[in-house]
Design an enzyme around this catalytic site. Structure first.
Site, PDB file in Angstrom:
ATOM      1  N   HIS A 183       0.797  -1.168   5.375  1.00  0.00           N
ATOM      2  CA  HIS A 183       0.784  -1.843   4.067  1.00  0.00           C
ATOM      3  C   HIS A 183       2.020  -1.392   3.311  1.00  0.00           C
ATOM      4  O   HIS A 183       2.209  -0.201   3.055  1.00  0.00           O
ATOM      5  CB  HIS A 183      -0.471  -1.504   3.271  1.00  0.00           C
ATOM      6  CG  HIS A 183      -0.531  -2.200   1.943  1.00  0.00           C
ATOM      7  ND1 HIS A 183      -1.076  -3.464   1.800  1.00  0.00           N
ATOM      8  CD2 HIS A 183      -0.091  -1.823   0.712  1.00  0.00           C
ATOM      9  CE1 HIS A 183      -0.981  -3.833   0.534  1.00  0.00           C
ATOM     10  NE2 HIS A 183      -0.394  -2.853  -0.147  1.00  0.00           N
ATOM     11  N   CYS A 184       2.882  -2.344   2.949  1.00  0.00           N
ATOM     12  CA  CYS A 184       4.131  -2.032   2.272  1.00  0.00           C
ATOM     13  C   CYS A 184       3.903  -2.039   0.761  1.00  0.00           C
ATOM     14  O   CYS A 184       3.629  -3.100   0.177  1.00  0.00           O
ATOM     15  CB  CYS A 184       5.210  -3.053   2.649  1.00  0.00           C
ATOM     16  SG  CYS A 184       6.809  -2.728   1.855  1.00  0.00           S
ATOM     17  N   PRO A 185       4.037  -0.886   0.091  1.00  0.00           N
ATOM     18  CA  PRO A 185       3.822  -0.862  -1.367  1.00  0.00           C
ATOM     19  C   PRO A 185       4.932  -1.558  -2.134  1.00  0.00           C
ATOM     20  O   PRO A 185       4.718  -2.015  -3.260  1.00  0.00           O
ATOM     21  CB  PRO A 185       3.776   0.640  -1.686  1.00  0.00           C
ATOM     22  CG  PRO A 185       4.561   1.281  -0.589  1.00  0.00           C
ATOM     23  CD  PRO A 185       4.340   0.445   0.634  1.00  0.00           C
ATOM     24  N   VAL A 195       4.033  -5.137  -1.832  1.00  0.00           N
ATOM     25  CA  VAL A 195       2.637  -5.318  -2.230  1.00  0.00           C
ATOM     26  C   VAL A 195       1.960  -6.281  -1.253  1.00  0.00           C
ATOM     27  O   VAL A 195       1.282  -7.236  -1.650  1.00  0.00           O
ATOM     28  CB  VAL A 195       2.523  -5.842  -3.683  1.00  0.00           C
ATOM     29  CG1 VAL A 195       1.101  -5.656  -4.201  1.00  0.00           C
ATOM     30  CG2 VAL A 195       3.509  -5.159  -4.598  1.00  0.00           C
TER      31      VAL A 195
END
Length: 209
Positions: free
Chosen positions: A70-72, A75
């Site tokens: 999951h890429c912050p 998002v």
């Protein structure tokens, strides 16, 4: 962008919209048996049957096919449907940061005195101070994800391979050769059944269980 959400068509529904606890308990037992055989599993949160290499993302609240991470910053999850676009984003970002770093370097002015040089170039030096680590970070991510592409792996499988039962018999069970790996990564549009690839590494006794 849809990273490859697992459709809820396999969701267990009994008595209208209510879940049957006994059925869910049986599904959990079957899922545990399935994980040992590297087959489909059951998500306790979504109450949904999920395919091999899928994982539930707590940030997105959905199960993702061929979950990578999951890429912050975006998002969004990186999975089967958008991993190729994520790699392209990293590649273009590396070129852009490198180009900006080159422009800042070429824009430096020369002076005979260090004090004059620092006074005239401090903004460029500060920019380079930020751009240099950003460039190597982007380049490192491009190299790492390029390695994942040619070996048919995900970040989750590389970093947490000891926790994944389907990697016990073979470290890279989905590797079909560098050219095929790159081709499927770039051009495969339909969801793949990764459990079929694992049959190459199963023992005859496993099929009888």
């Amino acid at each position: 962008m849809n990273p490859g959400f697992v459709e809820k068509s396999n969701q267990l529904k009994l008595h209208g919209s209510q879940y049957n606890p006994e059925t869910i308990q049986l599904a959990d037992h079957a899922a545990a048996h399935s994980r040992e055989r590297c087959a489909e599993a059951f998500c306790d949160i979504c109450h949904n049957v999920i395919p091999l290499r899928a994982k539930h993302c707590y940030d997105c609240g959905r199960c993702i096919r061929r979950y990578d991470h999951h890429c912050p910053w975006l998002v969004n999850c990186i999975g089967e449907r958008n991993h190729r676009f994520f790699w392209l984003f990293l590649f273009l970002e590396t070129i852009l940061v490198g180009w900006a770093l080159s422009m800042a370097w070429n824009a430096l002015h020369t002076w005979s005195l260090w004090s004059d040089w620092l006074t005239d170039n401090w903004t460029l030096l500060f920019s380079m101070f930020l751009l240099v680590p950003a460039f190597f970070a982007s380049l490192g991510l491009v190299v790492f994800h390029s390695f994942l592409i040619v070996t048919a792996q995900t970040s989750r499988e590389v970093l947490s391979y000891r926790k994944l039962p389907y990697l016990e018999r073979q470290e890279r069970p989905f590797d079909t050769g560098m050219l095929r790996n790159v081709f499927f990564f770039c051009f495969a549009c339909e969801a793949r059944d990764y459990s079929l690839l694992l049959r190459r590494f199963r023992q005859p006794s496993d099929e009888l269980v």
